[in-house]
Each structure stands twice: as C-alpha cells, then as structure tokens.
Design an enzyme around this catalytic site. Sequence first.
Site, PDB file in Angstrom:
ATOM      1  N   THR A   1      51.147  38.064  40.635  1.00 42.65           N
ATOM      2  CA  THR A   1      51.907  37.101  41.425  1.00 42.65           C
ATOM      3  C   THR A   1      53.347  36.987  40.935  1.00 42.65           C
ATOM      4  O   THR A   1      53.631  37.240  39.761  1.00 42.65           O
ATOM      5  CB  THR A   1      51.213  35.721  41.328  1.00 42.65           C
ATOM      6  OG1 THR A   1      52.089  34.710  41.797  1.00 42.65           O
ATOM      7  CG2 THR A   1      50.853  35.375  39.886  1.00 42.65           C
ATOM      8  N   ASP A   2      54.226  36.520  41.823  1.00 45.30           N
ATOM      9  CA  ASP A   2      55.611  36.259  41.405  1.00 45.30           C
ATOM     10  C   ASP A   2      55.705  35.006  40.532  1.00 45.30           C
ATOM     11  O   ASP A   2      56.742  34.763  39.908  1.00 45.30           O
ATOM     12  CB  ASP A   2      56.540  36.135  42.621  1.00 45.30           C
ATOM     13  CG  ASP A   2      56.179  34.997  43.574  1.00 45.30           C
ATOM     14  OD1 ASP A   2      55.159  34.326  43.356  1.00 45.30           O
ATOM     15  OD2 ASP A   2      56.940  34.777  44.550  1.00 45.30           O
ATOM     16  N   GLU A   3      54.612  34.228  40.471  1.00 49.02           N
ATOM     17  CA  GLU A   3      54.666  32.975  39.710  1.00 49.02           C
ATOM     18  C   GLU A   3      54.832  33.220  38.203  1.00 49.02           C
ATOM     19  O   GLU A   3      55.213  32.316  37.466  1.00 49.02           O
ATOM     20  CB  GLU A   3      53.423  32.126  39.992  1.00 49.02           C
ATOM     21  CG  GLU A   3      53.294  31.805  41.469  1.00 49.02           C
ATOM     22  CD  GLU A   3      52.256  30.739  41.802  1.00 49.02           C
ATOM     23  OE1 GLU A   3      51.985  29.873  40.961  1.00 49.02           O
ATOM     24  OE2 GLU A   3      51.723  30.784  42.918  1.00 49.02           O
TER      25      GLU A   3
ATOM     26  N   TYR B   1      47.661  28.504  35.701  1.00 48.41           N
ATOM     27  CA  TYR B   1      47.380  29.688  36.533  1.00 48.41           C
ATOM     28  C   TYR B   1      48.365  30.802  36.234  1.00 48.41           C
ATOM     29  O   TYR B   1      47.977  31.931  35.908  1.00 48.41           O
ATOM     30  CB  TYR B   1      47.436  29.320  38.025  1.00 48.41           C
ATOM     31  CG  TYR B   1      47.542  30.521  38.948  1.00 48.41           C
ATOM     32  CD1 TYR B   1      46.491  31.423  39.070  1.00 48.41           C
ATOM     33  CD2 TYR B   1      48.709  30.767  39.683  1.00 48.41           C
ATOM     34  CE1 TYR B   1      46.599  32.534  39.897  1.00 48.41           C
ATOM     35  CE2 TYR B   1      48.814  31.875  40.514  1.00 48.41           C
ATOM     36  CZ  TYR B   1      47.766  32.758  40.618  1.00 48.41           C
ATOM     37  OH  TYR B   1      47.869  33.864  41.435  1.00 48.41           O
TER      38      TYR B   1
ATOM     39  N   LYS C   1      47.861  34.577  34.542  1.00 45.53           N
ATOM     40  CA  LYS C   1      48.208  35.827  35.225  1.00 45.53           C
ATOM     41  C   LYS C   1      49.238  36.611  34.398  1.00 45.53           C
ATOM     42  O   LYS C   1      49.163  37.836  34.304  1.00 45.53           O
ATOM     43  CB  LYS C   1      48.760  35.553  36.626  1.00 45.53           C
ATOM     44  CG  LYS C   1      47.744  35.029  37.628  1.00 45.53           C
ATOM     45  CD  LYS C   1      46.613  35.998  37.950  1.00 45.53           C
ATOM     46  CE  LYS C   1      47.062  37.225  38.706  1.00 45.53           C
ATOM     47  NZ  LYS C   1      45.894  38.065  39.141  1.00 45.53           N
TER      48      LYS C   1
HETATM   49  P1  NAD Z   1      40.981  34.087  46.213  1.00 47.17           P
HETATM   50  O1  NAD Z   1      40.775  32.886  45.343  1.00 47.17           O
HETATM   51  O2  NAD Z   1      40.968  33.904  47.703  1.00 47.17           O
HETATM   52  O3  NAD Z   1      39.861  35.178  45.877  1.00 47.17           O
HETATM   53  C1  NAD Z   1      39.502  35.507  44.571  1.00 47.17           C
HETATM   54  C2  NAD Z   1      38.198  36.292  44.611  1.00 47.17           C
HETATM   55  O4  NAD Z   1      37.882  36.661  43.261  1.00 47.17           O
HETATM   56  C3  NAD Z   1      37.027  35.481  45.145  1.00 47.17           C
HETATM   57  O5  NAD Z   1      36.289  36.248  46.079  1.00 47.17           O
HETATM   58  C4  NAD Z   1      36.194  35.184  43.911  1.00 47.17           C
HETATM   59  O6  NAD Z   1      34.791  35.088  44.154  1.00 47.17           O
HETATM   60  C5  NAD Z   1      36.522  36.385  43.031  1.00 47.17           C
HETATM   61  N1  NAD Z   1      36.326  36.064  41.608  1.00 47.17           N
HETATM   62  C6  NAD Z   1      36.798  34.971  40.942  1.00 47.17           C
HETATM   63  N2  NAD Z   1      36.382  34.995  39.664  1.00 47.17           N
HETATM   64  C7  NAD Z   1      35.657  36.132  39.512  1.00 47.17           C
HETATM   65  C8  NAD Z   1      34.966  36.726  38.428  1.00 47.17           C
HETATM   66  N3  NAD Z   1      34.928  36.124  37.227  1.00 47.17           N
HETATM   67  N4  NAD Z   1      34.358  37.909  38.605  1.00 47.17           N
HETATM   68  C9  NAD Z   1      34.375  38.525  39.840  1.00 47.17           C
HETATM   69  N5  NAD Z   1      34.979  37.990  40.910  1.00 47.17           N
HETATM   70  C10 NAD Z   1      35.610  36.818  40.754  1.00 47.17           C
HETATM   71  O7  NAD Z   1      42.334  34.732  45.721  1.00 47.17           O
HETATM   72  P2  NAD Z   1      43.454  35.521  46.563  1.00 47.17           P
HETATM   73  O8  NAD Z   1      44.410  34.536  47.107  1.00 47.17           O
HETATM   74  O9  NAD Z   1      42.794  36.484  47.472  1.00 47.17           O
HETATM   75  O10 NAD Z   1      44.184  36.311  45.396  1.00 47.17           O
HETATM   76  C11 NAD Z   1      43.743  37.608  44.994  1.00 47.17           C
HETATM   77  C12 NAD Z   1      44.624  38.107  43.870  1.00 47.17           C
HETATM   78  O11 NAD Z   1      45.969  38.186  44.324  1.00 47.17           O
HETATM   79  C13 NAD Z   1      44.627  37.220  42.633  1.00 47.17           C
HETATM   80  O12 NAD Z   1      44.636  38.038  41.490  1.00 47.17           O
HETATM   81  C14 NAD Z   1      45.928  36.432  42.750  1.00 47.17           C
HETATM   82  O13 NAD Z   1      46.410  36.078  41.477  1.00 47.17           O
HETATM   83  C15 NAD Z   1      46.823  37.440  43.432  1.00 47.17           C
HETATM   84  N6  NAD Z   1      47.910  36.877  44.259  1.00 47.17           N
HETATM   85  C16 NAD Z   1      47.654  35.915  45.196  1.00 47.17           C
HETATM   86  C17 NAD Z   1      48.689  35.450  46.007  1.00 47.17           C
HETATM   87  C18 NAD Z   1      48.440  34.434  47.106  1.00 47.17           C
HETATM   88  O14 NAD Z   1      49.386  33.982  47.746  1.00 47.17           O
HETATM   89  N7  NAD Z   1      47.203  34.050  47.399  1.00 47.17           N
HETATM   90  C19 NAD Z   1      49.982  35.935  45.841  1.00 47.17           C
HETATM   91  C20 NAD Z   1      50.200  36.922  44.866  1.00 47.17           C
HETATM   92  C21 NAD Z   1      49.165  37.389  44.102  1.00 47.17           C
END
Ligand code: NAD
Length: 345
Positions: free
Chosen positions: A130-132, A155, A159
């Site tokens: 993430t950009d965070e 969080y 990350k």
């Molecule tokens: P999300 O919370 O919707 O999904 C996360 C998934 O990971 C879920 O299906 C969950 O069951 C699974 N999970 C969690 N803990 C786990 C574990 N211990 N073992 C196996 N599976 C596990 O998250 P998202 O929004 O889809 O984000 C996905 C990735 O992208 C993350 O790494 C997040 O940091 C990154 N990200 C998100 C955003 C955003 O805007 N949502 C932006 C940039 C990066």
Amino acid sequence: MKVLVTGGAGFIGSAVVRLAIARGHHVVNLDALTYAANLRNVATVADDPAYAFEHADIRDPQALDRILAQHRPDAVMHLAAESHVDRSIDGPATFMQTNIMGTFNLLQAARAYWIASGRPVGFRFHHVSTDEVFGSLGPTGSFTETTAYDPRSPYSASKAASDHLVRAWHETYGLPVVLSNCSNNYGPYHFPEKLVPVVILNALAGRPIPVYGDGGNIRDWLHVEDHADALLTVLKQGRPGRSYNIGGEAEVRNIDLVSMICAHMDVLNPDGAPHDRLIEFVPDRPGHDRRYAIDPTRMRTELGWRPSVTLDQGLRQTVEWYLQNRDWWRPLLDRQGVGQRLGTA
Ligand code: NAD
C-alpha cells in the site's frame, strides 16, 4: 502461468483471481476466510478447471510448504492481509501476526520451494502493498518508489515491515521478488466497512453518512479492476528486486468523494435525493494521515500501464453494482463490527 494468489477471497485478491483466469492463467487461491473474505467473490470462476481453492492460513508454515509442493506454481502473488486501519487501532496483534509473520512464513516457504525447483529464473514472488507505508504528505508532492518509509498506523507499520522483509529476501537470498504499492481501491465486491460501500449503503438506507474529521483528508483512488490489471502487468514485466507505485491519478478530498457518490445515488436511486443531506461529520480517526498521492511515472514509462476508467466513471459503475447486487452485500452487514464505529482508541 500457474499463480498462487494469497487472499484471493478478499476484495482485491478476488479481482486478481477473476482477471487471471479470464486471461488464461491457472490460479490457486489460498485464503484463511477471515471476516473480510467471501467465496462469492470468486463464484464466477469457482467451477473453472483452471481454478483451485486452498483453505489455509499464512500463519501456518506447514500448510504453505504443502500447498507449494502440491500445486507447483510459477509465481506467488501475496495479497492476504488484515487490511482495515480502524480494526488495526482496536486490535493490532492480528495485523502483526498475519501481515508480518505471515509474510515471513510465505517468504521462507517460497524460498525453499524455489531452491528445490532448481531456482527457476522466471519464478516471481509479488508482494502487494500500500501507499500508506510512506506516511502523510503535505499539500504538495507525491510518493515515488524511493520515498522514505514513514508508516503511522498499526496497519501501515505492519505492511511496511512486510515490504522490508520481501526486499531483504531478495538481497540476501536472491529470491526473485517484485513489489507494488498502490493507492486506495474501490469497486465491486468491496467489503461494506470501507468508505465507498459505507457511503452507498448508508445513502440507500437513509442513514447518516459518517465523514471523519473535517473531510479534508486526501486520497488517490483506483478502480480495483485497474489495480488487478496493473498487478498482472507488474508480475509479467516487473524487474526482480524492483517496486512499482500504482495509482489512479485521481486525488480527491474525502468529502468530495462522498459528494460524488451522493450525486450518482441521486441519479440512480432518486427516491432518497438529495443524498448529501445525510452527511454527518464525526470525530476523526487517531493518527489519520492527511494526504496520500502517487507518482505513477514508473508504471507508465517502464511498463506502459495506465488506468482505464476515470474516478467518476468507476464510481458510477460501482454504485450501479451495489444497487444490483443486494444479495451479495446484505449478509455481510451481520458480520462482527460492520456498521459500528471502530478505531477510536
Ligand atoms: P481484504 O481485507 O478485502 O482481503 C484480505 C483477504 O486476505 C481476505 O480474503 C482474508 O480472508 C485473507 N486473509 C487474511 N488473513 C489471512 C491469513 N492469515 N491467511 C490467509 N488469508 C488471510 O483486503 P484487500 O482490500 O483486498 O487488500 C488486499 C491486499 O492489497 C492487502 O495486502 C492490502 O494491504 C493491499 N492493498 C489494499 C488496498 C485497498 O485499497 N484495499 C490498497 C493498496 C494495497
């Protein structure tokens, strides 16, 4: 290519799974199915012979060894994480265990598997971040791939730690990794505790629409399907050891984003118009970063990638999707913590 996607039952992971299958790849979806997961997100590909599901936790090293040995993927795309900043304020321990130790376990398992496979040069470990991790910007400037890390929430700190581990496994052990740091995503299948679906669903129900602080926090927004496309581009073309900042070139203040969604609701669901009368300012999140902005030059010039939809087009399509898919989101409203104010410390 056969890709092991972790977190493929979540918001972004499921978009990656759907797109990878559509592009002819084989996908193994590894997910622990936490509160944020939903297997309905991948229902359209669940019966495809190119798709397999493994119910497993990245905190379990033996499960990771078994899954890699059994499925023999050409690449790992690591998205599994605890992802909600407000929940990280109330309960940081799970964030440390999954985001840091889980990533460590996956790196160790991937390294052992890569060595046992004869260190194939084409193997990739793609860490999705993430950009965070870069912290909070002032009114000008943007994050590049060389911006110093300055995470400020549990969080983003977890990350940032995972990003450091991934780079260390490249430098120390030669594991062919790529990293990407993306801005805020929005779009279909977004879990209804995040800002965009909260605004749509509260507007639909005639409930107050909470906006943190003065609504002046600025984020860059990218449609989740554009992010999935960017991630497959990085996986295919990204240079090992390198990181890529992915953004939508769509910076807006939270209050303006909320107003844009309300304007789409006024057109698509005129009954409750004007929906912006429901906006209610609530106490700010502790440590709320003021501004994030992505400089996407590397994605554009090195990999030739750019977003396909504008924020306004993507928001309209997202509002339509939530109005047409009530069976998808209704059951999720009963999950623990959804609809409650979290992260007030
Ligand atoms: P999300 O919370 O919707 O999904 C996360 C998934 O990971 C879920 O299906 C969950 O069951 C699974 N999970 C969690 N803990 C786990 C574990 N211990 N073992 C196996 N599976 C596990 O998250 P998202 O929004 O889809 O984000 C996905 C990735 O992208 C993350 O790494 C997040 O940091 C990154 N990200 C998100 C955003 C955003 O805007 N949502 C932006 C940039 C990066």
